[in-house]
Write an enzyme that holds these catalytic residues in place. Sequence first.
Site, PDB file in Angstrom:
ATOM      1  N   ARG A  39      -2.724  -2.799 -17.225  1.00 33.02           N
ATOM      2  CA  ARG A  39      -1.893  -3.753 -16.472  1.00 33.02           C
ATOM      3  C   ARG A  39      -0.954  -3.058 -15.489  1.00 33.02           C
ATOM      4  O   ARG A  39      -0.624  -3.607 -14.447  1.00 33.02           O
ATOM      5  CB  ARG A  39      -1.090  -4.626 -17.453  1.00 33.02           C
ATOM      6  CG  ARG A  39      -0.298  -5.762 -16.782  1.00 33.02           C
ATOM      7  CD  ARG A  39       0.369  -6.644 -17.825  1.00 33.02           C
ATOM      8  NE  ARG A  39       0.983  -7.842 -17.257  1.00 33.02           N
ATOM      9  CZ  ARG A  39       2.297  -8.049 -17.164  1.00 33.02           C
ATOM     10  NH1 ARG A  39       3.142  -7.132 -17.623  1.00 33.02           N
ATOM     11  NH2 ARG A  39       2.777  -9.166 -16.638  1.00 33.02           N
ATOM     12  N   ILE A  99       2.779 -11.641 -11.309  1.00 35.76           N
ATOM     13  CA  ILE A  99       1.698 -11.393 -12.262  1.00 35.76           C
ATOM     14  C   ILE A  99       2.132 -12.135 -13.522  1.00 35.76           C
ATOM     15  O   ILE A  99       3.266 -11.989 -13.985  1.00 35.76           O
ATOM     16  CB  ILE A  99       1.466  -9.879 -12.498  1.00 35.76           C
ATOM     17  CG1 ILE A  99       0.363  -9.618 -13.526  1.00 35.76           C
ATOM     18  CG2 ILE A  99       2.736  -9.146 -12.900  1.00 35.76           C
ATOM     19  CD1 ILE A  99      -0.078  -8.141 -13.614  1.00 35.76           C
ATOM     20  N   SER A 100       1.256 -12.978 -14.059  1.00 38.08           N
ATOM     21  CA  SER A 100       1.636 -13.810 -15.208  1.00 38.08           C
ATOM     22  C   SER A 100       1.993 -12.954 -16.421  1.00 38.08           C
ATOM     23  O   SER A 100       1.546 -11.817 -16.559  1.00 38.08           O
ATOM     24  CB  SER A 100       0.499 -14.755 -15.595  1.00 38.08           C
ATOM     25  OG  SER A 100       0.155 -15.607 -14.538  1.00 38.08           O
ATOM     26  N   GLN A 101       2.778 -13.571 -17.315  1.00 35.71           N
ATOM     27  CA  GLN A 101       3.140 -12.933 -18.578  1.00 35.71           C
ATOM     28  C   GLN A 101       1.867 -12.733 -19.422  1.00 35.71           C
ATOM     29  O   GLN A 101       1.039 -13.642 -19.503  1.00 35.71           O
ATOM     30  CB  GLN A 101       4.112 -13.875 -19.291  1.00 35.71           C
ATOM     31  CG  GLN A 101       4.667 -13.347 -20.576  1.00 35.71           C
ATOM     32  CD  GLN A 101       5.613 -14.358 -21.215  1.00 35.71           C
ATOM     33  OE1 GLN A 101       6.098 -15.282 -20.559  1.00 35.71           O
ATOM     34  NE2 GLN A 101       5.857 -14.186 -22.501  1.00 35.71           N
ATOM     35  N   PRO A 102       1.705 -11.560 -20.055  1.00 31.90           N
ATOM     36  CA  PRO A 102       0.504 -11.323 -20.859  1.00 31.90           C
ATOM     37  C   PRO A 102       0.237 -12.409 -21.912  1.00 31.90           C
ATOM     38  O   PRO A 102      -0.910 -12.826 -22.105  1.00 31.90           O
ATOM     39  CB  PRO A 102       0.785  -9.964 -21.514  1.00 31.90           C
ATOM     40  CG  PRO A 102       1.668  -9.270 -20.535  1.00 31.90           C
ATOM     41  CD  PRO A 102       2.542 -10.341 -19.941  1.00 31.90           C
TER      42      PRO A 102
END
Length: 214
Positions: free
Chosen positions: A38, A64-67
């Site tokens: 990531r 970038i979205s949260q995992p």
Amino acid sequence: MYKDTFRHKGKRQQLVEVIIKKGIQDRRVLHAIGKIPRHLFMDSSFEDHAYQDKAFPIAADQTISQPYTVAFQSELLEIKEGENVLEIGTGSGYQTAVLCELGARVYSIERQRELYKKTKAFLNKIGYRPKHLSFGDGYKGLPAYAPFDKIIVTAGAPFVPKDLLGQLKVGGRLVIPVGEDVQIMTLFVRKSPTEFDKTEFGEFRFVPLLEDKN
Ligand code: SAH
């Protein structure tokens, strides 16, 4: 140029532990999160934060979205090898990479030209090969490649775009965060040409799915 060290790998395993504690169970999804570097999808100034379970800024004022969110949506999709999956909001390409790891044939749309270009080149460089990356308006889906087994929207949708429901196969699943300031994660399963089952999950926060830019 693209370094993935033991330190990165170690932090990635810790991140996997964190999202397991938050409730993610799908082994294939966890494997993908544990595998994908990531930190390479983010600006190098945020590299130290790449394995925190948080969203971060990328180019063009996007995130970038949260995992955990990526894992949650991926789990709801129930992807099987070889399925055609449409993603709305390519962004950094991180979710795209997760879908590729799950064996999907990925079609993805991004409306910011800068991100579209950058991410297309980047994914190619690190060896992820989505079927098709498109610059355009996700509200319209990709009629030329429809119908899809699965559709995922990775920006907050003020309403559910009709075109996306229409481009889903019978038996297919659409995972979409719906709402203005806060979004409710919503799953639609197409039961027949005219019927959809709708299930709502918890609250999430996304950057908005924007209309009428092009
Ligand atoms: N999947 C991405 C999430 C990026 S945030 C990732 O993992 O990094 C949401 C993305 O949706 C942004 O890149 C934004 O530019 C894009 N977006 C917003 N409105 C859109 C639209 N109408 N069509 C396609 N993409 C859109």
